[in-house]
Design a protein around this motif. Sequence first.
Motif, PDB file in Angstrom:
ATOM      1  N   THR A 187     -10.602  -5.195 -11.816  1.00 59.76           N
ATOM      2  CA  THR A 187     -11.724  -5.560 -10.962  1.00 59.76           C
ATOM      3  C   THR A 187     -11.190  -6.162  -9.683  1.00 59.76           C
ATOM      4  N   LEU A 188     -11.397  -5.469  -8.566  1.00 57.16           N
ATOM      5  CA  LEU A 188     -10.802  -5.890  -7.295  1.00 57.16           C
ATOM      6  C   LEU A 188     -11.764  -6.777  -6.519  1.00 57.16           C
ATOM      7  N   THR A 189     -11.329  -7.977  -6.231  1.00 61.15           N
ATOM      8  CA  THR A 189     -12.118  -8.915  -5.430  1.00 61.15           C
ATOM      9  C   THR A 189     -11.187  -9.586  -4.430  1.00 61.15           C
ATOM     10  N   HIS A 190     -11.766 -10.388  -3.565  1.00 60.13           N
ATOM     11  CA  HIS A 190     -10.977 -11.131  -2.585  1.00 60.13           C
ATOM     12  C   HIS A 190      -9.950 -12.020  -3.276  1.00 60.13           C
ATOM     13  N   THR A 191     -10.278 -12.490  -4.468  1.00 62.01           N
ATOM     14  CA  THR A 191      -9.391 -13.425  -5.170  1.00 62.01           C
ATOM     15  C   THR A 191      -8.394 -12.723  -6.090  1.00 62.01           C
ATOM     16  N   SER A 192      -8.603 -11.434  -6.364  1.00 59.77           N
ATOM     17  CA  SER A 192      -7.684 -10.736  -7.271  1.00 59.77           C
ATOM     18  C   SER A 192      -6.657  -9.889  -6.523  1.00 59.77           C
ATOM     19  N   VAL A 193      -6.864  -9.665  -5.223  1.00 58.53           N
ATOM     20  CA  VAL A 193      -5.880  -8.966  -4.393  1.00 58.53           C
ATOM     21  C   VAL A 193      -5.203 -10.023  -3.526  1.00 58.53           C
ATOM     22  N   TYR A 194      -3.941 -10.287  -3.806  1.00 56.19           N
ATOM     23  CA  TYR A 194      -3.257 -11.410  -3.179  1.00 56.19           C
ATOM     24  C   TYR A 194      -2.559 -11.000  -1.890  1.00 56.19           C
ATOM     25  N   PRO A 195      -2.991 -11.538  -0.750  1.00 60.16           N
ATOM     26  CA  PRO A 195      -2.361 -11.196   0.536  1.00 60.16           C
ATOM     27  C   PRO A 195      -0.854 -11.432   0.530  1.00 60.16           C
ATOM     28  N   ARG A 196      -0.400 -12.501  -0.116  1.00 57.70           N
ATOM     29  CA  ARG A 196       1.030 -12.812  -0.071  1.00 57.70           C
ATOM     30  C   ARG A 196       1.856 -11.714  -0.742  1.00 57.70           C
ATOM     31  N   GLU A 197       1.302 -11.064  -1.777  1.00 55.87           N
ATOM     32  CA  GLU A 197       2.031  -9.988  -2.453  1.00 55.87           C
ATOM     33  C   GLU A 197       2.158  -8.770  -1.547  1.00 55.87           C
ATOM     34  N   ILE A 198       1.107  -8.493  -0.783  1.00 61.09           N
ATOM     35  CA  ILE A 198       1.152  -7.364   0.146  1.00 61.09           C
ATOM     36  C   ILE A 198       2.108  -7.670   1.294  1.00 61.09           C
ATOM     37  N   VAL A 199       2.088  -8.906   1.779  1.00 63.68           N
ATOM     38  CA  VAL A 199       3.020  -9.312   2.834  1.00 63.68           C
ATOM     39  C   VAL A 199       4.460  -9.186   2.344  1.00 63.68           C
ATOM     40  N   LYS A 200       4.734  -9.655   1.129  1.00 66.71           N
ATOM     41  CA  LYS A 200       6.080  -9.559   0.559  1.00 66.71           C
ATOM     42  C   LYS A 200       6.527  -8.105   0.463  1.00 66.71           C
ATOM     43  N   ALA A 201       5.633  -7.247   0.010  1.00 63.40           N
ATOM     44  CA  ALA A 201       5.975  -5.827  -0.133  1.00 63.40           C
ATOM     45  C   ALA A 201       6.227  -5.193   1.232  1.00 63.40           C
ATOM     46  N   ALA A 202       5.413  -5.549   2.233  1.00 62.52           N
ATOM     47  CA  ALA A 202       5.587  -5.003   3.576  1.00 62.52           C
ATOM     48  C   ALA A 202       6.947  -5.412   4.147  1.00 62.52           C
ATOM     49  N   LEU A 203       7.334  -6.671   3.936  1.00 64.90           N
ATOM     50  CA  LEU A 203       8.629  -7.140   4.418  1.00 64.90           C
ATOM     51  C   LEU A 203       9.772  -6.466   3.666  1.00 64.90           C
ATOM     52  N   ALA A 204       9.580  -6.268   2.352  1.00 65.65           N
ATOM     53  CA  ALA A 204      10.623  -5.627   1.545  1.00 65.65           C
ATOM     54  C   ALA A 204      10.874  -4.192   2.007  1.00 65.65           C
ATOM     55  N   HIS A 205       9.817  -3.513   2.460  1.00 62.50           N
ATOM     56  CA  HIS A 205       9.958  -2.135   2.927  1.00 62.50           C
ATOM     57  C   HIS A 205      10.232  -2.056   4.432  1.00 62.50           C
ATOM     58  N   ASN A 206      10.337  -3.233   5.067  1.00 64.20           N
ATOM     59  CA  ASN A 206      10.553  -3.292   6.516  1.00 64.20           C
ATOM     60  C   ASN A 206       9.483  -2.469   7.243  1.00 64.20           C
ATOM     61  N   ALA A 207       8.249  -2.598   6.798  1.00 64.57           N
ATOM     62  CA  ALA A 207       7.149  -1.803   7.350  1.00 64.57           C
ATOM     63  C   ALA A 207       6.695  -2.342   8.698  1.00 64.57           C
ATOM     64  N   ALA A 208       6.372  -1.432   9.598  1.00 68.83           N
ATOM     65  CA  ALA A 208       5.802  -1.809  10.887  1.00 68.83           C
ATOM     66  C   ALA A 208       4.283  -1.828  10.820  1.00 68.83           C
ATOM     67  N   SER A 209       3.737  -1.058   9.879  1.00 70.88           N
ATOM     68  CA  SER A 209       2.292  -0.994   9.704  1.00 70.88           C
ATOM     69  C   SER A 209       1.976  -0.551   8.287  1.00 70.88           C
ATOM     70  N   VAL A 210       0.720  -0.711   7.914  1.00 71.29           N
ATOM     71  CA  VAL A 210       0.292  -0.318   6.572  1.00 71.29           C
ATOM     72  C   VAL A 210      -1.065   0.367   6.649  1.00 71.29           C
ATOM     73  N   ILE A 211      -1.339   1.159   5.631  1.00 74.18           N
ATOM     74  CA  ILE A 211      -2.668   1.710   5.399  1.00 74.18           C
ATOM     75  C   ILE A 211      -3.096   1.232   4.021  1.00 74.18           C
ATOM     76  N   LEU A 212      -4.229   0.567   3.966  1.00 75.00           N
ATOM     77  CA  LEU A 212      -4.754   0.050   2.706  1.00 75.00           C
ATOM     78  C   LEU A 212      -5.698   1.078   2.090  1.00 75.00           C
ATOM     79  N   ALA A 213      -5.785   1.073   0.779  1.00 72.81           N
ATOM     80  CA  ALA A 213      -6.695   2.003   0.111  1.00 72.81           C
ATOM     81  C   ALA A 213      -7.080   1.473  -1.256  1.00 72.81           C
ATOM     82  N   HIS A 214      -8.327   1.643  -1.605  1.00 71.92           N
ATOM     83  CA  HIS A 214      -8.729   1.378  -2.985  1.00 71.92           C
ATOM     84  C   HIS A 214      -9.836   2.352  -3.358  1.00 71.92           C
ATOM     85  N   ASN A 215     -10.071   2.486  -4.638  1.00 67.74           N
ATOM     86  CA  ASN A 215     -11.058   3.446  -5.105  1.00 67.74           C
ATOM     87  C   ASN A 215     -12.313   2.753  -5.612  1.00 67.74           C
ATOM     88  N   HIS A 216     -13.384   3.513  -5.639  1.00 73.62           N
ATOM     89  CA  HIS A 216     -14.641   3.089  -6.253  1.00 73.62           C
ATOM     90  C   HIS A 216     -14.951   4.086  -7.366  1.00 73.62           C
TER      91      HIS A 216
END
Length: 224
Positions: free
Chosen positions: A146-175
């Motif tokens: 169940t995806l909510t504002h509190t279950s998707v952690y920004p810090r985890e996405i930031v960590k992953a972006a830094l780990a991949h040395n990403a310049a940008s991201v595209i977010l996606a989720h399903n319904h």
Amino acid sequence: MAITDWPAAQRPRERLIKHGPEALSDAELLAVFLRVGVTGKSAVDLGRDMVGHFGSLNGLFAASLADFSQINGLGPAKFAQLQAVLELARRSLKEELQSGVTLSSPTAVKQYLQLLVGNKQYESFAVLFLDVKNRLVAAEELFRGTLTHTSVYPREIVKAALAHNAASVILAHNHPSGTPEPSAADQTLTTALKQALALVDVRVLDHFVVAGRNVYSFAEHGQL
């Protein structure tokens, strides 16, 4: 009547070769995949049963082995073949995105995301990590359930972006419910992630909501 007894001009395989795959119905395309039917049913009839049983192609693609095998004539071998076809399609689109068409070909991005998260029966949140030339570096499913504002952690996405040395991201989720329009919670989440990633100089290019064949783009609707 077996398909081999049909006039050549009506056989799915021959029609595909002459007119292209887009000329065939879902059931006919599945018939080409299946090759043979079962006693009393042609491959086209069996393909029609498959679509009818699962309600759509997306429902079929998301089916478990147990559900897939409920249809007479289908089992582990055909299930494995179908999963292989889907994975080949995913890899082909991923190669296209890795060449740097993520911004010039939004259709390719949508098709890839449909195959990545659109067929899942649970809620899934994925991120595409891009380099400075907008080439796909990695695609990861980071959260599920169940995806909510509190279950998707920004810090985890930031960590992953830094780990991949990403310049940008595209977010996606399903319904899984089948409705692509974003909720108020989706809007709040997108804003929070955009702000968090901006702190490390990573741009959010888009946020897609995938519901089967339907895909909603935040960027296309001016919501980023």
